[in-house]
Scaffold this active site. Structure first.
Site, PDB file in Angstrom:
ATOM      1  N   SER A   1       0.984  -1.191  -0.398  1.00 52.22           N
ATOM      2  CA  SER A   1       0.205   0.323  -0.012  1.00 52.22           C
ATOM      3  C   SER A   1       1.061   0.995  -0.254  1.00 52.22           C
ATOM      4  CB  SER A   1      -0.807  -0.063   1.444  1.00 52.22           C
ATOM      5  OG  SER A   1      -1.366  -0.899   1.388  1.00 52.22           O
TER       6      SER A   1
ATOM      7  N   GLU B   1      -4.301   0.387  -8.786  1.00 47.99           N
ATOM      8  CA  GLU B   1      -2.338   1.384  -9.263  1.00 47.99           C
ATOM      9  C   GLU B   1      -1.517   0.401  -9.683  1.00 47.99           C
ATOM     10  OE1 GLU B   1      -2.994   4.970  -5.749  1.00 47.99           O
ATOM     11  OE2 GLU B   1      -3.154   3.009  -5.376  1.00 47.99           O
TER      12      GLU B   1
ATOM     13  N   ASN C   1      -4.498   6.279  -1.191  1.00 45.93           N
ATOM     14  CA  ASN C   1      -3.898   5.872   0.022  1.00 45.93           C
ATOM     15  C   ASN C   1      -2.980   7.092   0.598  1.00 45.93           C
ATOM     16  OD1 ASN C   1      -4.998   3.443   0.893  1.00 45.93           O
ATOM     17  ND2 ASN C   1      -3.086   2.351   0.300  1.00 45.93           N
TER      18      ASN C   1
HETATM   19  N1  LIG Z   1      -6.291  -4.559   3.572  1.00 47.40           N
HETATM   20  C1  LIG Z   1      -6.465  -4.109   2.763  1.00 47.40           C
HETATM   21  O1  LIG Z   1      -7.177  -3.076   2.624  1.00 47.40           O
HETATM   22  C2  LIG Z   1      -5.286  -3.406   1.756  1.00 47.40           C
HETATM   23  C3  LIG Z   1      -5.027  -2.909   1.089  1.00 47.40           C
HETATM   24  C4  LIG Z   1      -4.643  -3.005  -0.653  1.00 47.40           C
HETATM   25  C5  LIG Z   1      -3.625  -3.405  -0.176  1.00 47.40           C
HETATM   26  N2  LIG Z   1      -2.896  -4.143   0.989  1.00 47.40           N
HETATM   27  C6  LIG Z   1      -1.790  -4.412   1.405  1.00 47.40           C
HETATM   28  O2  LIG Z   1      -1.880  -6.083   0.588  1.00 47.40           O
HETATM   29  C7  LIG Z   1      -0.783  -6.903   1.747  1.00 47.40           C
HETATM   30  C8  LIG Z   1      -1.369  -7.725   2.637  1.00 47.40           C
HETATM   31  O3  LIG Z   1      -2.123  -6.788   3.848  1.00 47.40           O
HETATM   32  P1  LIG Z   1      -3.262  -7.972   4.105  1.00 47.40           P
HETATM   33  O4  LIG Z   1      -4.275  -7.087   4.334  1.00 47.40           O
HETATM   34  O5  LIG Z   1      -3.956  -8.495   3.392  1.00 47.40           O
HETATM   35  O6  LIG Z   1      -2.952  -8.577   4.994  1.00 47.40           O
HETATM   36  P2  LIG Z   1      -3.144  -9.512   6.106  1.00 47.40           P
HETATM   37  O7  LIG Z   1      -3.049  -9.138   7.278  1.00 47.40           O
HETATM   38  O8  LIG Z   1      -4.643  -9.906   6.023  1.00 47.40           O
HETATM   39  O9  LIG Z   1      -2.075 -11.063   5.275  1.00 47.40           O
HETATM   40  C9  LIG Z   1      -0.729 -10.896   5.585  1.00 47.40           C
HETATM   41  C10 LIG Z   1      -0.404 -11.718   5.062  1.00 47.40           C
HETATM   42  O10 LIG Z   1       1.142 -12.226   5.284  1.00 47.40           O
HETATM   43  C11 LIG Z   1       1.783 -12.994   5.902  1.00 47.40           C
HETATM   44  N3  LIG Z   1       2.482 -12.768   7.120  1.00 47.40           N
HETATM   45  C12 LIG Z   1       2.805 -12.009   7.889  1.00 47.40           C
HETATM   46  N4  LIG Z   1       3.860 -12.223   8.202  1.00 47.40           N
HETATM   47  C13 LIG Z   1       5.121 -13.007   7.212  1.00 47.40           C
HETATM   48  C14 LIG Z   1       5.641 -13.387   7.393  1.00 47.40           C
HETATM   49  N5  LIG Z   1       7.095 -12.596   7.966  1.00 47.40           N
HETATM   50  N6  LIG Z   1       6.430 -13.835   6.838  1.00 47.40           N
HETATM   51  C15 LIG Z   1       5.662 -14.355   4.964  1.00 47.40           C
HETATM   52  N7  LIG Z   1       4.182 -13.842   5.340  1.00 47.40           N
HETATM   53  C16 LIG Z   1       3.992 -13.671   6.430  1.00 47.40           C
HETATM   54  C17 LIG Z   1       0.373 -13.720   7.035  1.00 47.40           C
HETATM   55  O11 LIG Z   1       0.283 -15.085   7.200  1.00 47.40           O
HETATM   56  C18 LIG Z   1      -0.973 -13.429   5.924  1.00 47.40           C
HETATM   57  O12 LIG Z   1      -1.176 -14.473   4.865  1.00 47.40           O
HETATM   58  C19 LIG Z   1       0.230  -5.315   2.573  1.00 47.40           C
HETATM   59  O13 LIG Z   1       1.326  -5.252   1.691  1.00 47.40           O
HETATM   60  C20 LIG Z   1      -1.108  -4.839   2.155  1.00 47.40           C
HETATM   61  O14 LIG Z   1      -0.549  -3.216   2.240  1.00 47.40           O
HETATM   62  C21 LIG Z   1      -3.841  -3.814   2.001  1.00 47.40           C
END
Ligand SMILES: NC(=O)c1ccc[n+]([C@@H]2O[C@H](COP(=O)([O-])OP(=O)(O)OC[C@H]3O[C@@H](n4cnc5c(N)ncnc54)[C@H](O)[C@@H]3O)[C@@H](O)[C@H]2O)c1
Length: 284
Positions: free
Chosen positions: A119, A152, A190
């Site tokens: 993000s 994006e 964001n």
């Molecule tokens: N939540 C949102 O609204 C959103 C929207 C767009 C983009 N994102 C981005 O997407 C990415 C994931 O976010 P999310 O919301 O799915 O988070 P989440 O917390 O739901 O999932 C995170 C994932 O990362 C894994 N993880 C955690 N620590 C780890 C490690 N040390 N090594 C490998 N894997 C690991 C977890 O097991 C999980 O599968 C982030 O970069 C976030 O910024 C999030």
């Protein structure tokens, strides 16, 4: 380069959403989690989500079966070897992502594009972990990925035009509208959204109104589908805090300095929908 087989690393909110969206749009998907049990439960979650879409009449049974048949869930990173594009979607932590890009560079074929769903974090730093910086870019989906229409496409200064064109084409084949953005913290959405969300928490802390009334005001007064607290709970408060910290780290703008209440809630593991409690309670 046209993408046929997609790899996704990370099976949280976004990894599973992107897998669902891409498989529905005809891509073969290899979804990699750290353990096979998480991989299996993520696939079961996608199955549930597709069943809901069927109940609502938005999806035929054959479309559901085809979409599920296109997804392989694994804990083995080397199963990403045949993918044309891999999207990393793990926790918003630069060191974790850097390590992963280093590993992906090792296991993936030379032609593979490596993308991040970050993000806010600097995409160029991930590109420089690989021996193919020209083939690294950001492909930033929005939450929930199967529903939200925007992607994006983030161009770090190292990316080739061909990589950016392929990323845009992939997003459009997922049924999304793509916008191209420079590699700056927060990109477009964001960078503009998070000062608003942060200031909503500040407003709550200073007692101007209740969270319910602030949410109600922004829905009714601005036509937003969700108020700021419902949206923070959907995004995840840990992810929101990581986004604000990255934005503040890059721009030093006080509007990005996370309000203490948000930091305390993350410390208390009140992360929003994913933990069952955030600004609202989802446990019942
Ligand atoms: N939540 C949102 O609204 C959103 C929207 C767009 C983009 N994102 C981005 O997407 C990415 C994931 O976010 P999310 O919301 O799915 O988070 P989440 O917390 O739901 O999932 C995170 C994932 O990362 C894994 N993880 C955690 N620590 C780890 C490690 N040390 N090594 C490998 N894997 C690991 C977890 O097991 C999980 O599968 C982030 O970069 C976030 O910024 C999030």
């Amino acid at each position: 380069m046209s993408v046929a087989q997609l790899g996704i690393v990370g099976s949280g909110i976004m990894g599973s959403g992107v897998a669902e969206c891409a498989s529905l749009n005809g891509f073969g998907v290899v979804l990699r989690s750290r353990s096979q049990s998480t991989a299996d439960s993520t696939l079961a979650g996608i199955e549930k989500s597709l069943a809901k879409a069927m109940e609502k009449g938005r999806l035929a049974e054959s479309e559901r079966d085809d979409a599920l048949g296109r997804i392989t869930a694994t804990s083995d990173l080397s199963e990403l070897a045949e993918c044309d594009l891999v999207i990393e979607s793990v926790v918003e932590d630069i060191e974790v992502k850097k390590h992963l890009f280093h590993e992906l560079d090792r296991v993936c074929k030379d032609h593979t594009i490596l993308a991040t769903n970050t993000s806010t974090l600097p995409v160029v730093e991930l590109a420089m972990e690989t021996g193919r910086p020209e083939k690294v870019c950001g492909i930033h989906f929005f939450n929930p990925a199967p529903v939200m229409s925007l992607v994006e496409v983030v161009r770090p200064i190292t990316a080739s035009d061909e990589t950016v064109v392929s990323a845009r084409e992939f997003a459009e084949r997922c049924g999304k509208t793509a916008v191209e953005v420079k590699d700056r913290a927060g990109f477009v959405v964001n960078a503009l959204l998070f000062p608003y969300l942060n200031n909503a928490v500040r407003m709550l802390e200073s007692g101007v109104a209740s969270k319910e009334d602030i949410d109600c005001a922004m829905k009714g007064g601005c036509g937003f589908p969700l108020g700021p607290f419902a949206l923070l709970d959907l995004v995840g408060l840990d992810t929101s805090l990581a986004i604000l910290d990255a934005l503040y780290g890059e721009f030093k703008d006080p509007n990005y300095a996370a309000v203490p209440l948000l930091r305390r809630m993350v410390a208390a593991e009140q992360l929003g929908r994913k933990s069952g409690q955030g600004f609202y309670d989802y446990r019942h």
